[in-house]
Write an enzyme that holds these catalytic residues in place. Sequence first.
Site, short mmCIF file in Angstrom:
data_model
loop_
_atom_site.label_atom_id
_atom_site.label_comp_id
_atom_site.label_asym_id
_atom_site.label_seq_id
_atom_site.Cartn_x
_atom_site.Cartn_y
_atom_site.Cartn_z
N GLY A 248 81.95 -136.63 16.61
CA GLY A 248 82.07 -136.06 17.96
C GLY A 248 80.78 -135.47 18.47
N GLU A 290 85.73 -139.43 15.79
CA GLU A 290 85.95 -138.60 14.60
C GLU A 290 85.21 -137.29 14.67
OE1 GLU A 290 86.03 -142.44 11.63
OE2 GLU A 290 84.20 -141.32 12.00
N GLY A 292 84.14 -133.66 13.91
CA GLY A 292 84.31 -132.68 12.83
C GLY A 292 83.79 -131.35 13.37
N ARG A 330 72.84 -124.54 5.26
CA ARG A 330 72.32 -125.39 6.36
C ARG A 330 70.91 -125.03 6.82
NH1 ARG A 330 74.21 -126.04 10.77
NH2 ARG A 330 74.00 -128.29 10.95
N CYS A 361 68.43 -116.52 -6.37
CA CYS A 361 67.09 -116.50 -6.94
C CYS A 361 66.36 -117.75 -6.51
CB CYS A 361 67.18 -116.43 -8.45
SG CYS A 361 67.92 -114.90 -8.95
N GLU A 362 65.98 -117.78 -5.26
CA GLU A 362 65.36 -118.96 -4.68
C GLU A 362 64.73 -118.54 -3.35
OE1 GLU A 362 66.91 -122.37 -5.80
OE2 GLU A 362 66.09 -123.58 -4.17
N TYR A 390 80.77 -127.41 8.15
CA TYR A 390 79.77 -127.68 7.12
C TYR A 390 79.21 -126.39 6.50
CZ TYR A 390 80.06 -132.22 9.40
OH TYR A 390 80.52 -133.39 9.96
N1 LLP Z 1 82.47 -139.72 11.08
C1 LLP Z 1 81.56 -140.11 10.17
C2 LLP Z 1 81.60 -141.45 9.62
C3 LLP Z 1 80.57 -139.19 9.76
O1 LLP Z 1 79.66 -139.59 8.89
C4 LLP Z 1 80.57 -137.88 10.29
C5 LLP Z 1 79.58 -136.91 9.86
C6 LLP Z 1 81.55 -137.54 11.22
C7 LLP Z 1 82.48 -138.49 11.60
C8 LLP Z 1 81.64 -136.17 11.81
O2 LLP Z 1 80.54 -135.86 12.61
P1 LLP Z 1 80.54 -134.51 13.50
O3 LLP Z 1 81.58 -134.66 14.58
O4 LLP Z 1 80.88 -133.39 12.61
O5 LLP Z 1 79.19 -134.42 14.06
N2 LLP Z 1 76.18 -131.75 6.69
C9 LLP Z 1 75.59 -132.03 8.00
C10 LLP Z 1 76.41 -132.97 8.81
C11 LLP Z 1 76.60 -134.29 8.15
C12 LLP Z 1 77.46 -135.17 9.00
C13 LLP Z 1 77.89 -136.34 8.22
N3 LLP Z 1 78.78 -137.18 8.92
C14 LLP Z 1 75.40 -130.70 8.74
O6 LLP Z 1 75.70 -129.66 8.18
O7 LLP Z 1 74.93 -130.70 9.88
#
Ligand code: LLP
Length: 431
Positions: A248, A290, A292, A330, A361-362, A390
């Site tokens: 999204g 999708e 998140g 993050r 400790c980093e 996340y």
């Molecule tokens: N669908 C797929 C196939 C994805 O790979 C992802 C995120 C989403 C949906 C959801 O995307 P969103 O709507 O949340 O932007 N750890 C990173 C983000 C990695 C996202 C990986 N894929 C962070 O903390 O920014």
Amino acid sequence: MICDNISVNEKGHLTFAGCDTVELAEKYGTPLYLMDENKIREHVRCYKNAMQKHFPDGSLPEFASKAFSCRQIYRIMAEEGIDIDVVSPGEIYTAASAGFPMENSFFHGNNKTDADLRFAIENKVGHIVVDSEDELFALDRIAGEYGINQKILLRLTPGIDPHTHKKISTGAVDSKFGVSIETGQALGLVKKALALNNVTLIGFHCHVGSQVFESKPFTDASEIMLKFIADVKEETGFAADILNLGGGFGVRYTEKDPVISYADKIAEVADIINKQCAALGIAVPRIMMEPGRSLVGDAGMTLYTVGSVKEITGYKNYVSIDGGMTDNPRYTLYESPYTVILASRAEDKKDFTATVAGRCCESGDLIQENVAMPKPRRGEILAVLTTGAYNYSMASNYNRVGRPPVVMLSGGRDYVAVRRESYEHLCALDE
Ligand code: LLP
């Protein structure tokens, strides 16, 4: 404030979802993740209504549960009647054990093992988003063993650069995810999938990246995907039922991030998709997205207790907190910006500048640098905003630090969705 669920009360304390954050910190201890349940539901309904209004019947958001996974969030998504995206047997197990109707789930991932595929089939995952030729043949074989026919989508790379952080960009031709349209491998894979007996191809998936504020990366991707859908139809006669556009939109971590209306952006994407389909002479497929981050990001806040405040004369100041990269990696990973507020005195003059440092400790264990705030005192509460996505899902036990609890706020009520990890939990698997 960066989100309308944040305010300051008469005591000068920061409030979140109408609750006094300093009182919540006293009640539950810190570090503490807070989640605003109503805000999550508001975002879900916004996506769902806009997608149902602007896209063909059966178009729906899927919650990308990698952003925030625990049983309670799957119950909320089930109640709201949207689908979920799961990426591991662990997420499948959590969702299924929370009673989520697994026929409404989509299983993603660039390396699903045979055991993962079996687990998905046993848990009746509705759709498997196949990422490679190897996986396609493995899935067909395993589905055959179970005597089932598995619905699949193929994950393709449209070759788009969404101008986001390189570690969260995924749609390029040389990505580890998906099969390339440009090289002709995607068309080859469609033909192979159509010839198999134990899988049924129902559509295509792509994902360009995360933290995107414009509709353009989505409409650029849809242009390539729809052209591909038209080519496939011409070449094989297969008409895709679903086009899944992936993650999204972005969320506001700081005032610098734009305020956008997800409904307006979805309308913009729909307008272009309708025109693209008309020009190609194909029916508009069901569109899935999708989200998140944008469903849960600004529904989250983390509270910490200030420990030592260190002034290095002539250099810089550090405010150390009782959490850090273990509950929010993050900044360490992406230098992600965050808004930090001294929750105990949210309206006092911000005449002190400091680096907010975690307890690990980093040296890289920082939450944010150059934060303006009133000079905090040991024991005061510090809030980091927009931590709903996340953070909990990427938390670790580095330095044997236990993960904080997740407390949900709903209409003035607070309840525990995930308990605090105890020392016994930390040693539970040790022999
Ligand atoms: N669908 C797929 C196939 C994805 O790979 C992802 C995120 C989403 C949906 C959801 O995307 P969103 O709507 O949340 O932007 N750890 C990173 C983000 C990695 C996202 C990986 N894929 C962070 O903390 O920014």
